[in-house]
Design an enzyme around this catalytic site. Structure first.
Site: not given
Length: 429
Positions: A49, A82-84, A88
Protein backbone atom coordinates in the site's frame (compact mmCIF):
# COMPACT_ATOMS: atom_id res chain seq x y z
CA UNK A 1 7.54 -9.12 -5.95
CA UNK A 2 6.35 -8.04 -2.50
CA UNK A 3 9.67 -8.43 -0.68
CA UNK A 4 11.59 -6.35 -3.19
CA UNK A 5 8.89 -3.69 -3.48
CA UNK A 6 8.85 -3.23 0.29
CA UNK A 7 12.29 -1.67 0.13
CA UNK A 8 11.46 0.91 -2.56
CA UNK A 9 11.23 4.48 -1.35
CA UNK A 10 11.13 3.52 2.31
CA UNK A 11 13.83 5.85 3.65
CA UNK A 12 14.81 4.71 7.12
CA UNK A 13 12.25 1.93 7.22
CA UNK A 14 13.32 -1.51 6.13
CA UNK A 15 11.15 -4.02 4.31
CA UNK A 16 10.71 -6.11 7.45
CA UNK A 17 9.31 -3.16 9.37
CA UNK A 18 6.89 -2.32 6.57
CA UNK A 19 5.73 -5.94 6.42
CA UNK A 20 5.12 -5.76 10.18
CA UNK A 21 3.00 -2.61 9.84
CA UNK A 22 1.03 -4.19 7.02
CA UNK A 23 0.42 -7.36 9.00
CA UNK A 24 -0.66 -5.31 12.00
CA UNK A 25 -3.23 -3.44 9.93
CA UNK A 26 -4.64 -6.67 8.53
CA UNK A 27 -4.84 -8.27 11.96
CA UNK A 28 -6.67 -5.21 13.30
CA UNK A 29 -9.25 -5.43 10.51
CA UNK A 30 -9.67 -9.15 11.14
CA UNK A 31 -10.09 -8.46 14.84
CA UNK A 32 -12.89 -5.95 14.36
CA UNK A 33 -14.74 -8.17 11.91
CA UNK A 34 -14.14 -6.11 8.75
CA UNK A 35 -11.99 -8.78 7.09
CA UNK A 36 -13.78 -12.12 7.29
CA UNK A 37 -12.24 -14.08 4.41
CA UNK A 38 -8.79 -15.44 3.88
CA UNK A 39 -8.64 -14.18 0.29
CA UNK A 40 -9.15 -10.52 1.26
CA UNK A 41 -6.66 -10.88 4.10
CA UNK A 42 -4.10 -12.40 1.74
CA UNK A 43 -4.61 -9.65 -0.83
CA UNK A 44 -4.06 -6.96 1.78
CA UNK A 45 -1.01 -8.77 3.09
CA UNK A 46 0.42 -8.89 -0.44
CA UNK A 47 -0.15 -5.45 -1.99
CA UNK A 48 2.41 -2.81 -0.88
CA UNK A 49 0.00 0.00 0.00
CA UNK A 50 2.78 2.46 0.80
CA UNK A 51 3.90 2.48 -2.82
CA UNK A 52 0.51 3.90 -3.84
CA UNK A 53 0.52 6.79 -1.36
CA UNK A 54 4.03 8.26 -1.27
CA UNK A 55 2.43 11.46 0.09
CA UNK A 56 2.71 9.96 3.60
CA UNK A 57 5.40 7.98 5.43
CA UNK A 58 5.15 4.17 5.04
CA UNK A 59 3.99 3.68 8.61
CA UNK A 60 1.06 6.07 8.08
CA UNK A 61 0.08 4.17 4.94
CA UNK A 62 -0.83 1.19 7.12
CA UNK A 63 -3.10 2.99 9.55
CA UNK A 64 -6.27 1.04 8.72
CA UNK A 65 -8.70 3.92 9.28
CA UNK A 66 -6.75 6.62 7.48
CA UNK A 67 -7.65 7.82 3.98
CA UNK A 68 -5.08 9.90 2.10
CA UNK A 69 -6.11 12.78 -0.15
CA UNK A 70 -4.00 12.78 -3.32
CA UNK A 71 -5.47 15.83 -5.09
CA UNK A 72 -7.32 18.98 -3.97
CA UNK A 73 -8.94 21.87 -5.78
CA UNK A 74 -7.97 25.52 -5.29
CA UNK A 75 -10.31 25.80 -2.29
CA UNK A 76 -8.71 22.79 -0.63
CA UNK A 77 -11.59 20.39 -1.28
CA UNK A 78 -10.59 16.77 -1.91
CA UNK A 79 -10.86 15.71 -5.56
CA UNK A 80 -9.19 12.31 -5.29
CA UNK A 81 -8.01 10.07 -2.48
CA UNK A 82 -6.91 6.59 -1.56
CA UNK A 83 -9.63 5.30 0.74
CA UNK A 84 -8.77 3.81 4.11
CA UNK A 85 -8.11 0.09 4.39
CA UNK A 86 -11.23 -0.36 6.50
CA UNK A 87 -13.69 0.73 3.81
CA UNK A 88 -11.72 -1.00 1.06
CA UNK A 89 -11.81 -4.27 2.96
CA UNK A 90 -15.55 -3.89 3.60
CA UNK A 91 -16.28 -3.29 -0.07
CA UNK A 92 -14.12 -6.23 -1.17
CA UNK A 93 -15.78 -8.57 1.30
CA UNK A 94 -19.26 -7.52 0.19
CA UNK A 95 -18.37 -7.81 -3.49
CA UNK A 96 -17.27 -11.44 -2.96
CA UNK A 97 -14.76 -11.40 -5.82
CA UNK A 98 -13.58 -14.76 -7.13
CA UNK A 99 -10.64 -15.84 -9.32
CA UNK A 100 -11.24 -15.38 -13.02
CA UNK A 101 -13.82 -12.62 -12.65
CA UNK A 102 -14.01 -9.50 -14.80
CA UNK A 103 -14.17 -6.46 -12.49
CA UNK A 104 -14.70 -2.74 -13.09
CA UNK A 105 -13.57 -0.15 -10.57
CA UNK A 106 -15.05 3.35 -10.96
CA UNK A 107 -12.74 5.90 -9.33
CA UNK A 108 -9.04 5.18 -9.57
CA UNK A 109 -6.28 5.37 -7.03
CA UNK A 110 -4.15 2.36 -7.85
CA UNK A 111 -4.09 0.50 -4.54
CA UNK A 112 -7.63 -0.85 -4.70
CA UNK A 113 -7.13 -1.94 -8.32
CA UNK A 114 -4.06 -3.89 -7.20
CA UNK A 115 -6.13 -5.59 -4.49
CA UNK A 116 -8.70 -6.49 -7.13
CA UNK A 117 -5.96 -7.90 -9.36
CA UNK A 118 -4.83 -10.14 -6.51
CA UNK A 119 -8.39 -11.37 -5.97
CA UNK A 120 -9.22 -12.15 -9.62
CA UNK A 121 -5.82 -13.74 -10.22
CA UNK A 122 -4.05 -14.26 -13.55
CA UNK A 123 -7.20 -15.55 -15.25
CA UNK A 124 -9.26 -12.49 -14.28
CA UNK A 125 -9.41 -8.94 -15.58
CA UNK A 126 -9.49 -5.61 -13.74
CA UNK A 127 -10.41 -2.29 -15.34
CA UNK A 128 -10.17 0.96 -13.39
CA UNK A 129 -11.63 4.19 -14.76
CA UNK A 130 -11.40 7.84 -13.75
CA UNK A 131 -12.36 11.16 -15.33
CA UNK A 132 -9.17 12.96 -14.24
CA UNK A 133 -5.99 12.42 -16.30
CA UNK A 134 -3.87 13.29 -13.26
CA UNK A 135 -5.47 10.40 -11.40
CA UNK A 136 -5.22 7.86 -14.23
CA UNK A 137 -1.60 8.81 -15.02
CA UNK A 138 -0.71 8.46 -11.35
CA UNK A 139 -2.55 5.14 -11.03
CA UNK A 140 -0.92 3.73 -14.18
CA UNK A 141 2.55 4.67 -13.03
CA UNK A 142 2.13 3.23 -9.55
CA UNK A 143 0.47 0.04 -10.74
CA UNK A 144 3.38 -0.53 -13.12
CA UNK A 145 5.95 0.15 -10.41
CA UNK A 146 4.23 -2.25 -8.01
CA UNK A 147 3.98 -5.02 -10.59
CA UNK A 148 0.30 -4.74 -11.61
CA UNK A 149 0.69 -3.51 -15.18
CA UNK A 150 -2.00 -5.91 -16.43
CA UNK A 151 -4.72 -3.69 -14.88
CA UNK A 152 -6.57 -1.73 -17.59
CA UNK A 153 -6.49 1.97 -16.68
CA UNK A 154 -9.08 4.00 -18.60
CA UNK A 155 -9.52 7.77 -18.80
CA UNK A 156 -13.26 8.44 -19.21
CA UNK A 157 -16.40 9.76 -17.57
CA UNK A 158 -17.76 6.63 -15.91
CA UNK A 159 -21.37 7.79 -16.22
CA UNK A 160 -21.38 5.52 -19.29
CA UNK A 161 -19.39 2.76 -17.59
CA UNK A 162 -16.67 1.16 -19.71
CA UNK A 163 -18.49 -0.80 -22.43
CA UNK A 164 -15.27 -1.95 -24.11
CA UNK A 165 -14.60 -4.51 -21.37
CA UNK A 166 -18.19 -5.32 -20.33
CA UNK A 167 -20.00 -7.31 -19.07
CA UNK A 168 -18.58 -7.25 -15.56
CA UNK A 169 -19.05 -9.80 -12.82
CA UNK A 170 -18.49 -7.05 -10.27
CA UNK A 171 -18.59 -3.25 -10.40
CA UNK A 172 -17.12 -1.30 -7.49
CA UNK A 173 -17.81 2.43 -7.34
CA UNK A 174 -15.23 4.04 -5.05
CA UNK A 175 -16.38 7.64 -5.49
CA UNK A 176 -19.42 9.23 -3.91
CA UNK A 177 -22.22 8.72 -6.44
CA UNK A 178 -25.51 10.60 -6.19
CA UNK A 179 -27.34 8.39 -8.68
CA UNK A 180 -27.14 5.01 -10.41
CA UNK A 181 -26.81 5.67 -14.17
CA UNK A 182 -28.39 2.99 -16.38
CA UNK A 183 -25.01 1.91 -17.81
CA UNK A 184 -23.86 0.44 -14.52
CA UNK A 185 -26.55 -2.24 -14.07
CA UNK A 186 -26.69 -2.71 -17.85
CA UNK A 187 -23.00 -3.68 -17.89
CA UNK A 188 -23.37 -6.21 -15.07
CA UNK A 189 -23.11 -9.84 -16.09
CA UNK A 190 -25.80 -12.32 -15.08
CA UNK A 191 -25.45 -12.85 -11.34
CA UNK A 192 -23.24 -9.77 -11.02
CA UNK A 193 -22.95 -7.42 -8.07
CA UNK A 194 -22.69 -3.64 -7.86
CA UNK A 195 -20.98 -2.26 -4.75
CA UNK A 196 -21.21 1.51 -4.70
CA UNK A 197 -20.70 4.51 -2.49
CA UNK A 198 -24.09 6.23 -2.74
CA UNK A 199 -25.48 9.50 -1.40
CA UNK A 200 -29.16 9.34 -0.40
CA UNK A 201 -30.83 12.40 1.10
CA UNK A 202 -27.35 13.72 1.88
CA UNK A 203 -26.36 10.56 3.77
CA UNK A 204 -23.40 8.51 2.56
CA UNK A 205 -23.58 4.73 2.45
CA UNK A 206 -21.64 1.92 0.80
CA UNK A 207 -24.28 -0.46 -0.54
CA UNK A 208 -23.99 -3.75 -2.40
CA UNK A 209 -26.76 -4.51 -4.89
CA UNK A 210 -27.84 -7.60 -6.81
CA UNK A 211 -30.38 -7.90 -9.60
CA UNK A 212 -33.99 -8.70 -8.77
CA UNK A 213 -37.14 -8.62 -10.91
CA UNK A 214 -36.74 -5.30 -12.71
CA UNK A 215 -34.80 -3.58 -9.95
CA UNK A 216 -31.64 -3.80 -7.87
CA UNK A 217 -31.89 -4.89 -4.24
CA UNK A 218 -29.35 -4.29 -1.49
CA UNK A 219 -27.61 -7.14 0.31
CA UNK A 220 -25.44 -5.06 2.67
CA UNK A 221 -24.81 -1.43 3.59
CA UNK A 222 -22.61 0.62 5.89
CA UNK A 223 -21.99 4.30 6.57
CA UNK A 224 -18.85 5.63 4.85
CA UNK A 225 -17.91 8.93 3.20
CA UNK A 226 -16.23 9.33 -0.20
CA UNK A 227 -14.96 12.06 -2.51
CA UNK A 228 -17.87 13.12 -4.73
CA UNK A 229 -18.16 11.90 -8.30
CA UNK A 230 -17.21 14.36 -11.04
CA UNK A 231 -18.48 14.74 -14.60
CA UNK A 232 -22.01 14.06 -15.83
CA UNK A 233 -22.98 12.37 -12.57
CA UNK A 234 -22.00 15.31 -10.35
CA UNK A 235 -24.77 16.83 -8.26
CA UNK A 236 -24.99 19.98 -6.17
CA UNK A 237 -27.19 20.14 -3.10
CA UNK A 238 -29.81 22.88 -2.75
CA UNK A 239 -28.75 25.44 -0.13
CA UNK A 240 -31.05 27.82 1.72
CA UNK A 241 -28.91 30.53 3.31
CA UNK A 242 -30.42 32.22 6.36
CA UNK A 243 -29.50 34.97 8.84
CA UNK A 244 -26.90 36.52 6.56
CA UNK A 245 -25.03 33.25 6.14
CA UNK A 246 -24.93 32.22 9.79
CA UNK A 247 -27.26 29.27 9.17
CA UNK A 248 -27.64 27.22 5.98
CA UNK A 249 -30.11 24.44 5.29
CA UNK A 250 -28.81 21.79 2.87
CA UNK A 251 -31.30 19.70 0.89
CA UNK A 252 -29.42 17.05 -1.04
CA UNK A 253 -32.24 16.00 -3.35
CA UNK A 254 -33.74 19.44 -3.89
CA UNK A 255 -36.84 20.90 -2.28
CA UNK A 256 -40.11 22.51 -3.26
CA UNK A 257 -40.10 24.57 -0.07
CA UNK A 258 -40.91 28.25 -0.52
CA UNK A 259 -37.95 30.01 1.15
CA UNK A 260 -40.27 32.82 2.18
CA UNK A 261 -42.05 30.47 4.58
CA UNK A 262 -38.94 30.33 6.78
CA UNK A 263 -38.29 34.08 6.74
CA UNK A 264 -37.66 35.14 10.33
CA UNK A 265 -38.28 31.65 11.70
CA UNK A 266 -35.41 32.00 14.18
CA UNK A 267 -37.06 35.14 15.58
CA UNK A 268 -39.87 33.01 16.99
CA UNK A 269 -39.60 31.42 20.45
CA UNK A 270 -37.64 28.19 20.57
CA UNK A 271 -39.55 25.09 21.64
CA UNK A 272 -37.66 22.20 23.21
CA UNK A 273 -38.74 18.55 23.39
CA UNK A 274 -36.79 15.56 24.74
CA UNK A 275 -37.39 12.09 23.41
CA UNK A 276 -35.85 9.74 25.95
CA UNK A 277 -34.09 8.07 22.99
CA UNK A 278 -30.48 7.36 23.91
CA UNK A 279 -27.34 6.60 21.97
CA UNK A 280 -24.09 5.36 23.45
CA UNK A 281 -20.85 7.26 23.01
CA UNK A 282 -19.20 5.93 19.87
CA UNK A 283 -22.40 4.25 18.66
CA UNK A 284 -23.08 4.59 14.94
CA UNK A 285 -25.78 7.03 13.86
CA UNK A 286 -26.48 5.32 10.54
CA UNK A 287 -29.91 3.88 11.30
CA UNK A 288 -31.03 7.01 13.17
CA UNK A 289 -30.07 9.24 10.27
CA UNK A 290 -31.78 7.10 7.67
CA UNK A 291 -34.92 6.60 9.75
CA UNK A 292 -35.46 10.36 10.05
CA UNK A 293 -34.67 10.75 6.34
CA UNK A 294 -37.38 8.16 5.69
CA UNK A 295 -39.97 9.55 8.10
CA UNK A 296 -39.94 13.19 7.00
CA UNK A 297 -40.12 14.56 3.45
CA UNK A 298 -38.49 17.80 4.65
CA UNK A 299 -35.36 16.12 6.01
CA UNK A 300 -32.21 18.25 5.61
CA UNK A 301 -29.04 19.30 7.40
CA UNK A 302 -28.60 22.58 9.26
CA UNK A 303 -25.08 24.01 9.02
CA UNK A 304 -23.64 26.85 11.11
CA UNK A 305 -20.91 29.23 9.93
CA UNK A 306 -18.53 29.35 12.88
CA UNK A 307 -17.36 32.87 12.00
CA UNK A 308 -20.94 34.22 12.09
CA UNK A 309 -22.25 32.07 14.95
CA UNK A 310 -24.44 33.96 17.44
CA UNK A 311 -25.61 30.85 19.26
CA UNK A 312 -29.10 30.76 17.78
CA UNK A 313 -28.51 27.13 16.77
CA UNK A 314 -27.33 24.99 19.67
CA UNK A 315 -25.26 22.39 17.75
CA UNK A 316 -22.86 25.17 16.69
CA UNK A 317 -21.73 23.04 13.74
CA UNK A 318 -24.15 20.73 11.91
CA UNK A 319 -27.25 18.74 12.79
CA UNK A 320 -30.04 16.74 11.23
CA UNK A 321 -33.10 18.88 10.67
CA UNK A 322 -36.69 18.79 9.42
CA UNK A 323 -38.78 21.52 7.84
CA UNK A 324 -42.48 21.39 6.99
CA UNK A 325 -44.66 23.22 4.51
CA UNK A 326 -46.14 25.41 7.27
CA UNK A 327 -42.88 27.27 7.86
CA UNK A 328 -41.63 25.33 10.89
CA UNK A 329 -38.08 24.12 11.41
CA UNK A 330 -36.70 21.58 13.88
CA UNK A 331 -33.22 20.22 14.45
CA UNK A 332 -31.72 17.55 16.68
CA UNK A 333 -29.71 18.30 19.76
CA UNK A 334 -28.36 16.18 22.63
CA UNK A 335 -27.70 16.28 26.34
CA UNK A 336 -25.64 13.99 28.59
CA UNK A 337 -27.32 10.86 29.91
CA UNK A 338 -26.44 7.45 31.30
CA UNK A 339 -27.50 4.01 30.15
CA UNK A 340 -26.71 0.90 32.17
CA UNK A 341 -24.16 2.91 34.12
CA UNK A 342 -22.37 4.11 31.00
CA UNK A 343 -22.19 7.56 29.49
CA UNK A 344 -24.67 8.20 26.71
CA UNK A 345 -26.53 11.01 25.00
CA UNK A 346 -30.24 11.71 24.93
CA UNK A 347 -31.71 13.10 21.74
CA UNK A 348 -33.92 16.14 21.85
CA UNK A 349 -35.44 18.61 19.44
CA UNK A 350 -35.26 22.38 19.14
CA UNK A 351 -38.00 23.83 16.95
CA UNK A 352 -39.04 27.24 15.65
CA UNK A 353 -42.05 28.61 13.83
CA UNK A 354 -45.80 29.03 14.34
CA UNK A 355 -46.31 25.28 14.81
CA UNK A 356 -43.00 24.57 16.52
CA UNK A 357 -44.49 22.55 19.37
CA UNK A 358 -46.24 20.14 17.02
CA UNK A 359 -43.21 19.60 14.81
CA UNK A 360 -40.92 19.17 17.82
CA UNK A 361 -43.15 16.46 19.26
CA UNK A 362 -43.50 14.75 15.87
CA UNK A 363 -39.72 14.54 15.49
CA UNK A 364 -39.28 13.45 19.12
CA UNK A 365 -41.82 10.68 18.59
CA UNK A 366 -39.95 9.40 15.55
CA UNK A 367 -36.80 9.33 17.66
CA UNK A 368 -38.69 7.10 20.08
CA UNK A 369 -39.85 4.87 17.22
CA UNK A 370 -36.25 4.52 16.05
CA UNK A 371 -35.06 3.75 19.59
CA UNK A 372 -37.75 1.14 20.11
CA UNK A 373 -37.75 -0.51 16.66
CA UNK A 374 -34.40 0.05 14.97
CA UNK A 375 -31.62 1.19 17.27
CA UNK A 376 -30.00 -2.21 17.50
CA UNK A 377 -31.73 -3.78 14.52
CA UNK A 378 -30.53 -4.14 10.94
CA UNK A 379 -30.85 -1.05 8.81
CA UNK A 380 -33.14 -0.60 5.83
CA UNK A 381 -33.13 -2.36 2.52
CA UNK A 382 -32.45 -0.21 -0.53
CA UNK A 383 -33.93 -0.83 -3.94
CA UNK A 384 -33.07 0.86 -7.22
CA UNK A 385 -35.90 1.23 -9.73
CA UNK A 386 -35.71 2.95 -13.12
CA UNK A 387 -36.78 6.59 -13.15
CA UNK A 388 -40.45 6.86 -13.97
CA UNK A 389 -41.47 3.67 -12.14
CA UNK A 390 -45.00 4.34 -10.90
CA UNK A 391 -45.81 4.47 -7.20
CA UNK A 392 -48.14 1.46 -7.39
CA UNK A 393 -45.17 -0.75 -8.32
CA UNK A 394 -43.23 0.24 -5.20
CA UNK A 395 -43.58 -1.30 -1.73
CA UNK A 396 -44.06 0.87 1.35
CA UNK A 397 -41.11 3.12 2.08
CA UNK A 398 -39.57 6.41 1.09
CA UNK A 399 -38.95 6.89 -2.63
CA UNK A 400 -36.16 9.33 -3.50
CA UNK A 401 -36.18 10.53 -7.08
CA UNK A 402 -32.89 10.91 -8.91
CA UNK A 403 -32.14 11.73 -12.53
CA UNK A 404 -31.91 8.08 -13.64
CA UNK A 405 -33.51 6.13 -10.83
CA UNK A 406 -35.93 5.97 -7.96
CA UNK A 407 -34.22 4.81 -4.79
CA UNK A 408 -36.55 3.17 -2.30
CA UNK A 409 -35.66 3.05 1.39
CA UNK A 410 -37.58 0.07 2.73
CA UNK A 411 -37.61 -0.79 6.44
CA UNK A 412 -38.54 -4.10 8.05
CA UNK A 413 -41.81 -3.53 9.94
CA UNK A 414 -41.90 0.00 8.50
CA UNK A 415 -45.59 -0.21 7.63
CA UNK A 416 -46.47 -1.20 11.22
CA UNK A 417 -44.25 1.47 12.75
CA UNK A 418 -45.60 4.14 10.43
CA UNK A 419 -49.20 3.18 11.10
CA UNK A 420 -48.59 3.31 14.84
CA UNK A 421 -47.41 6.91 14.45
CA UNK A 422 -50.18 8.00 12.12
CA UNK A 423 -47.80 8.39 9.18
CA UNK A 424 -48.31 7.33 5.61
CA UNK A 425 -46.98 3.84 4.91
CA UNK A 426 -46.82 4.54 1.18
CA UNK A 427 -43.93 6.19 -0.67
CA UNK A 428 -43.96 9.94 -0.15
CA UNK A 429 -42.24 11.97 -2.86
Amino acid sequence: MTESSDSIGTGESGGGQIASWREGAVEQLIGNGTIVSGVVADAMRTVPRHLFIPEVPPRDAYEPFRAVVTKRDQEGNALSSVSDMHVQAFMLEQAAIEPGMNVLEIGSGGYNAALLAELVGPAGTVTTVDIDPYVTDRASRMLDEAGYSRVNVVLADAEAGVPAHAPYDRILVTVGAWDIPPAWPAQLAEGGRLTTALRIRGLHRVITFERADGYLVSTASKMFGFVAVQGAGAHQATLLVMRGGEVTLRFDDGTDLDPGLLEGVFDTPRVEAWSGALIGLGEFLDTLQMWLATAFPGFCMVLVDQDRDTGVVAPRNAAMAVVDDAGNLAYLTTRPATEDGRKALEYGVHAYGPGAAGLAESVAEQLRVWSREYRRAPGPQYRIYPAGTSDDLLPAGRAVDKAHSRILIFWPQSATAAADQGLSATPVL
